[in-house]
Design a protein around this motif. Structure first.
Motif, PDB file in Angstrom:
ATOM      1  N   LYS A  66       4.294  10.794  -1.088  1.00  0.00           N
ATOM      2  CA  LYS A  66       5.199  10.394  -2.164  1.00  0.00           C
ATOM      3  C   LYS A  66       5.378   8.878  -2.219  1.00  0.00           C
ATOM      4  N   GLN A  67       5.046   8.184  -1.144  1.00  0.00           N
ATOM      5  CA  GLN A  67       5.270   6.741  -1.100  1.00  0.00           C
ATOM      6  C   GLN A  67       3.984   5.926  -1.237  1.00  0.00           C
TER       7      GLN A  67
ATOM      8  N   LYS B 233       0.940   4.103  -2.678  1.00  0.00           N
ATOM      9  CA  LYS B 233       0.631   3.554  -3.998  1.00  0.00           C
ATOM     10  C   LYS B 233      -0.635   4.216  -4.553  1.00  0.00           C
ATOM     11  N   SER B 234      -0.703   4.307  -5.861  1.00  0.00           N
ATOM     12  CA  SER B 234      -1.767   5.082  -6.511  1.00  0.00           C
ATOM     13  C   SER B 234      -3.162   4.601  -6.116  1.00  0.00           C
ATOM     14  N   ARG B 235      -3.342   3.293  -5.946  1.00  0.00           N
ATOM     15  CA  ARG B 235      -4.668   2.761  -5.583  1.00  0.00           C
ATOM     16  C   ARG B 235      -5.138   3.283  -4.223  1.00  0.00           C
ATOM     17  N   TRP B 236      -4.173   3.625  -3.370  1.00  0.00           N
ATOM     18  CA  TRP B 236      -4.500   3.997  -1.996  1.00  0.00           C
ATOM     19  C   TRP B 236      -4.453   5.499  -1.750  1.00  0.00           C
ATOM     20  N   LYS B 237      -4.080   6.261  -2.754  1.00  0.00           N
ATOM     21  CA  LYS B 237      -3.987   7.713  -2.579  1.00  0.00           C
ATOM     22  C   LYS B 237      -5.325   8.386  -2.246  1.00  0.00           C
TER      23      LYS B 237
ATOM     24  N   THR C 249       0.809  -1.227   0.000  1.00  0.00           N
ATOM     25  CA  THR C 249       0.000   0.000   0.000  1.00  0.00           C
ATOM     26  C   THR C 249       0.837   1.270   0.000  1.00  0.00           C
TER      27      THR C 249
ATOM     28  N   GLU D 255     -13.414   0.691  -3.550  1.00  0.00           N
ATOM     29  CA  GLU D 255     -13.061   2.101  -3.711  1.00  0.00           C
ATOM     30  C   GLU D 255     -13.839   2.985  -2.738  1.00  0.00           C
TER      31      GLU D 255
ATOM     32  N   TRP E   2     -10.077  -4.134  -8.298  1.00  0.00           N
ATOM     33  CA  TRP E   2     -10.125  -2.702  -8.617  1.00  0.00           C
ATOM     34  C   TRP E   2     -10.912  -2.531  -9.896  1.00  0.00           C
TER      35      TRP E   2
END
Length: 754
Positions: free
Chosen positions: A465-466, A468-472, A384, A420, A405
């Motif tokens: 910055k760390q 992951k895109s799915r969790w932003k 994540t 989501e 997803w």
């Protein structure tokens, strides 16, 4: 009593046992794609569903007798096996559920983590004939339908009604005694207070699977399990102990490994009370009780692993927050929960003992992963980028290896949409609760053994910055709520809101930083230092109406003008150095930080009056030329960098921005004349000079020599500037002169002629 374990499948899809086997093989084909240790996790999930508190796995090399068996074909299943024990007893519902091996009765019960239906199927990766001993029944499953008769996919014996047959088939039931508390007395008493699975290892390929299992492969399973063992119990509510055992062929039994979850030593009822509250919230959601808020509970848990092979014991302390969304927080989420039989249940675990190291935070040596109650298989899909582990009632892909997803080909997939919505509605609220709870605990337990420092709490914040895109999508709602709370730790050891803080990013000289911060603190400002990741969060997520103030030269100058500085000279010099660092010299006005040669400080001003000027000496115009004017000159021994800045301040003008002036011939002459006028205020042509008389403020002989050297070098072509100054001695100068000497004033040629 015979059990037709696959009646549903046979009636619905097949017309013969052979068709059934082929169909079942297709249904189980994907199991070979599993990571082997996932079999263990599925069985742990089943134990958790049943309310068990302990699970044991044992590799058993015992070879049992083959004389008194149900049928000769059973002999091949009397040898090496894997046992799995838990201390819960099968219910009637559980027995019915086992019958529908490819369907999930648990789907209708969203509280069961093994709801996906393939949990028990995974055992066919290692065995062809699993058996179960629980309560008053022993059952054996035969998906091949070759052991118990045509179209019979299993057999079940009741310890009470079938005791005669059980007693006669001594060898057949021997594997169920002498292990994990089961004995011959257990059989006679008619009830086993737990559940014991026995999985005879497949020794040759079958129609179910081509996997062959032996001791080496089982021990590999054990090692795979151990890799995740320190987190397996994190989000489970019932199971609190799991162990791995081996029983050799001679009957020697030994434990290889154990993982245990224990309560907070300071508050042993904290976790039980929290789980009770959570259970009530789950019931309320299931019963449609409206609530627009999330119910969160937080508790501390210790995870201890004991590796008897390596003779190592490790202990990790976690802070776990579990939350259940309220029915009414999100209408779309509620609708999906009803359709999918899901529950908006979230857990977040923060490793207290991993991130409390000042040299390495949560991002060093710890990587947050996704869980669906149990950890998902390691790899990029489960990572994540968060500094916490996140467990959720997620919709998973068919192989249960990753979270669903919404992709182009499954944009309307309801389970993917559910995931989501969890991420933007429930998870941020639970994460918010976790962080604010750590602050409360740090405040109330700072004198006790609470292993979390303020820096550690900052490390619990996601680093944008760390992540992951799915969790932003977690970030915006999380920080929207978090940054309105008292989540900033000031250097005066108080938790304050963002708009109350002044943030220090000083990377200058340590003495300067400490002096600036201490002065601001003494002036009533709440100075705070935060890691770079938190600073990035403040820059990106703070509300527009909230000002994020920083420790800057401008802020320092503003505070000094308001409160003055009453500390020692060395502090003033350090404050001056920082105030000059942004080269905004016009903003120095009003600061009483200008160091003078007489060891006093004066205030920077914008005066252009000569009598207010403060001069900067140079090699060309050394300060020794101007005795008695120490209060008109910058302190000479300031740092070279400070002196350079002050010189720039003196030169940065069309018109002066401060009273600082760099000497030139005209100014030098003016100062020399001022010195002489102070000593001889009369306009006499000839004056009496007593070299070095301090009372009369008469200059020394050496000074007069220096003056003439200065005139020779800088004014050789024109001495008119020094007209009317008593600089000419009537006798030759000697350094040891101590009697009164007469000096005459310098005259122009025109004056001499007249």
């Amino acid at each position: 009593t015979e059990l037709n374990f696959f009646a549903f499948w046979i009636k619905a899809f097949t017309n013969s046992a052979h068709d059934f086997v082929l169909f079942q093989c297709k249904g189980l084909a994907f199991i070979d794609a599993y990571i082997c240790c996932f079999i263990f996790k599925e069985l742990i999930q089943n134990a958790e569903d049943a309310g068990a508190t302990e699970v044991k796995f044992m590799y058993d090399e015992t070879e049992y007798g083959v004389e008194s068996l149900w049928s000769p074909d059973m002999a091949q299943h009397q040898a090496t096996a894997l046992y799995v024990y838990n201390d819960a007893v099968f219910t009637a519902e559980d027995w019915n559920g086992i019958q529908e091996i490819a369907r999930s009765r648990k789907r209708e019960d969203p509280l069961k983590v093994g709801r996906f239906g393939i949990g028990f199927n995974s055992v066919y990766h290692i065995t062809d004939v699993p058996s179960i001993f629980s309560g008053d029944q022993i059952a054996m499953l035969d998906p091949h339908q070759t052991l118990f008769g045509v179209n019979e996919s299993g057999q079940c014996w009741n310890l009470k009604t079938d005791i005669k047959e059980i007693t006669e088939l001594t060898d057949q039931f021997a594997p169920y005694t002498g292990i994990f508390g089961s004995s011959e007395k257990t059989i006679k008493d008619g009830s086993f207070p737990g559940t014991l699975f026995r999985f005879p290892l497949r020794t040759k390929p079958s129609q179910l699977s081509g996997n062959i299992y032996n001791k080496e492969k089982v021990l590999e399973l054990f090692e795979s399990f151990k890799a995740d063992a320190d987190t397996v119990l994190l989000f489970l509510k019932s199971v609190q102990r799991i162990s791995l055992h081996v029983r050799e062929s001679d009957g020697t039994e030994r434990m290889l490994f154990q993982v245990t979850a224990t309560e907070n030593t300071d508050d042993k009822i904290e976790r039980p009370n929290a789980l009770k509250t959570l259970s009530q919230a789950i019931d309320s959601y299931s019963n449609g009780v409206p609530s627009s808020t999330i119910t969160c509970v937080t508790y501390q848990v210790n995870i201890e692993t004991q590796d008897e092979t390596a003779r190592e014991t490790q202990r990790t302390t976690w802070l776990v927050c579990n939350g259940v969304g309220g029915r009414g927080m999100c209408a779309e989420l509620d609708s999906l929960a009803d359709d999918l039989k899901f529950m908006p249940n979230i857990g977040i675990a923060l490793p207290l003992t991993l991130i409390n190291r000042e040299d390495a935070g949560a991002t060093s040596g710890f990587s947050g992963r996704a869980f669906c109650f149990l950890p998902l298989p390691p790899g990029e899909e489960s990572e994540t980028g968060l500094p916490v582990h996140v467990s959720g009632f997620f919709g998973l892909t068919d192989n249960r290896r990753s979270i669903k997803w919404r992709e182009v080909d499954q944009w309307r997939d309801p389970a993917a949409l559910w995931n989501e919505l969890l991420i933007i509605t429930v998870i941020p609220k639970a994460y918010f609760t976790l962080i604010t709870e750590t602050i409360k605990r740090a405040q109330t337990k700072k004198d006790q053994d609470f292993p979390l420092s303020p820096l550690g709490i900052y490390e619990a914040w996601p680093n944008p910055k760390q992540v992951k895109s799915r969790w932003k999508p977690i970030l915006q709602p999380l920080f929207h709520d978090l940054l309105e709370q008292e989540v900033i730790y000031s250097l005066c050891e108080k938790w304050i809101q963002v708009d109350q803080a002044v943030f220090s990013e000083l990377d200058t000289d340590k003495d300067i930083s400490e002096t600036v911060i201490n002065y601001l603190h003494s002036s009533g400002m709440h100075v705070a230092k935060v890691p770079a990741a938190v600073d990035s969060v403040l820059a990106s997520y703070t509300a527009e109406s909230t000002e994020v103030r920083k420790v800057t030269p401008s802020l320092l100058r503003q505070v000094i003008r308001k409160y003055k500085h009453k500390g020692p000279s060395q502090e003033k010099l350090l404050l001056l150095e920082f105030s000059l660092s942004d080269a905004n010299y016009s903003d120095l006005i009003g600061l009483e930080l200008l160091p003078l040669q007489d060891e006093t400080f004066t205030t920077f001003s914008s005066s252009v009056n000569d009598k207010d000027a403060i001069y900067i000496a140079s090699e060309e115009y050394p300060r020794s030329l101007y005795p008695g004017l120490e209060g008109r000159f910058i302190l000479e021994n300031v740092k070279p960098s400070v002196m350079d800045s002050l010189k720039k301040a003196a030169k940065s003008r069309g018109r002066p921005c401060t009273q600082l002036q760099v000497l030139n011939p005209e100014r030098s002459a003016r100062l020399i004349k001022e010195i002489l006028s102070t000593a001889w205020p009369t306009r006499d042509f000839i004056v009496q000079w007593e070299p070095g008389n301090r009372e009369l403020k008469h200059p020394t002989v050496s000074w007069l020599r220096i003056i003439w050297k200065h005139l020779y070098i800088n004014f050789a072509d024109d001495l008119s500037t020094f007209e009317d100054m008593p600089l000419i001695p009537l006798v030759p100068l000697e350094e040891s002169m101590d009697e009164s000497i007469r000096l005459i004033k310098m005259l122009s040629v025109e004056q001499v002629k007249t």
